[in-house]
Design an enzyme around this catalytic site. Structure first.
Site, short mmCIF file in Angstrom:
data_model
loop_
_atom_site.label_atom_id
_atom_site.label_comp_id
_atom_site.label_asym_id
_atom_site.label_seq_id
_atom_site.Cartn_x
_atom_site.Cartn_y
_atom_site.Cartn_z
CE1 TYR A 165 -3.11 2.99 0.39
CE2 TYR A 165 -3.42 2.44 2.69
CZ TYR A 165 -3.72 3.23 1.60
OH TYR A 165 -4.61 4.27 1.72
CE LYS B 175 -6.03 2.47 -1.75
NZ LYS B 175 -6.60 2.93 -0.47
#
Length: 333
Positions: free
Chosen positions: A174, A202
């Site tokens: 992330y 992500k």
């Protein structure tokens, strides 16, 4: 003792207490799955907000109410304890209870991603294991950033490798530089993409060139790229991203799932028209007004938004009117 380690210590007892309580004619977009794929991340994931009562306690009944409404939207899954969930403001037992509550309400064919990133590698491993035991399918691990000057590619590769080695569930990297001040370096992403327990990333930075390179350079790996915002979702899909984790999906979940569908069907003009209508509302609930704006917009669409935890402050009346005007101008209200 580091703060992240202190926070991780109560997780085991809290988890034990919880246990006692309770996939024609157009050119279609396709994301080829490698032979080792165990979880398919294609689709839209809303990073859930955390509902609070007027006294700023987590309101699990309100959470369950939002989950019932989200059940009718074809999300691939849900994200708990991301940036939009006010993750840094939650106590350890609240984090576990959030995961447990969502897991109970979520159909088994939908994935549950849970944020487990801490500042230290040890605390991240502890929390990741606990999130898995509480019902998470995937750990979403944000970059440690407090000592960002020391977070070299080598240090981050070592951190994520140790976490992925120890995690009983797949890990998604992330990168959210707007919050951390740190972009997970591309060379680190490419190295980590080779780890068998790292499923994807992500990326919320919005650098489409970088995302395209990630897709291109990892095309031989079991690695999936998720767009971290609705504002560049279509562009990400055009370059081969698998899906999106989008704050705006808390408000406009069905239109975002429709955008996902249009891209996969190769209906690019329709997808472009829809994307254009989503850009300004997305900016409003992310960069412009943040979580207070996101929660206020949720209320206009039948969800519970409620207050944020201090020190996050509610919007002023003029800000509320500006936010409403943005949604109205794009024909959502």
């Amino acid at each position: 003792m580091a703060l992240s380690n202190r926070l991780a210590l109560p997780l085991r007892p809290a988890l034990a207490a919880l246990r006692q309580a309770a996939p024609g004619q157009h050119r279609r977009l396709s994301t080829p799955s490698g032979p080792g794929h165990t979880l398919d991340l294609r689709g839209i994931f809303p990073p859930l907000t955390t509902p609070f009562s007027p006294t700023q306690e987590v309101d699990y009944a309100r959470l369950e109410g939002n989950l019932r409404r989200y059940a009718s939207i074809p999300f691939r899954g849900l994200v708990v304890l991301g940036s939009n969930g006010e993750y840094p403001y939650l106590a350890p037992h609240e984090r576990l209870q959030m995961v447990s509550c969502v897991r109970r309400a979520l159909p088994r064919d939908r994935l549950l991603l849970a944020g487990s990133g801490c500042e230290s590698t040890q605390a991240t491993i502890e929390l990741t294991v606990s999130m898995a035991e509480a019902g998470a399918d995937v750990a979403l691990v944000v970059t440690p950033c407090y000592y960002r000057g020391a977070m070299t590619s080598a240090a981050l590769v070592q951190h994520y490798t140790e976490v992925a080695d120890a995690s009983p569930i797949p890990v998604v990297l992330y990168s959210v530089p707007a919050n951390t001040g740190l972009d997970l370096p591309l060379e680190a992403v490419l190295a980590l993409a080779q780890h068998p327990n790292i499923l994807g990333i992500k990326d919320s930075g919005g650098d489409i060139t970088r995302m395209g390179l990630m897709v291109h350079k990892t095309r031989q790996e079991d690695f999936q790229v998720l767009a971290g915002s609705a504002g560049f979702l279509l562009a990400s899909y055009a370059l081969g991203a698998s899906g999106g984790v989008c704050a705006l999906a808390n408000v406009l979940g069905a239109p975002l799932c429709q955008l996902d569908h249009l891209c996969r069907e190769g209906r690019w003009q329709e997808a472009r028209d829809l994307q254009h209508r989503l850009i300004e509302p997305n900016v409003a609930v992310t960069r412009r007004f943040g979580i207070p704006g996101l929660k206020k917009a949720m209320e206009w669409f039948g969800y519970y938004g409620g207050p944020c935890r201090a020190p996050l402050a509610p919007l002023s009346p003029p800000q509320v009117e500006e936010l409403r005007g943005t949604f109205s101008a794009n024909s959502w209200l």
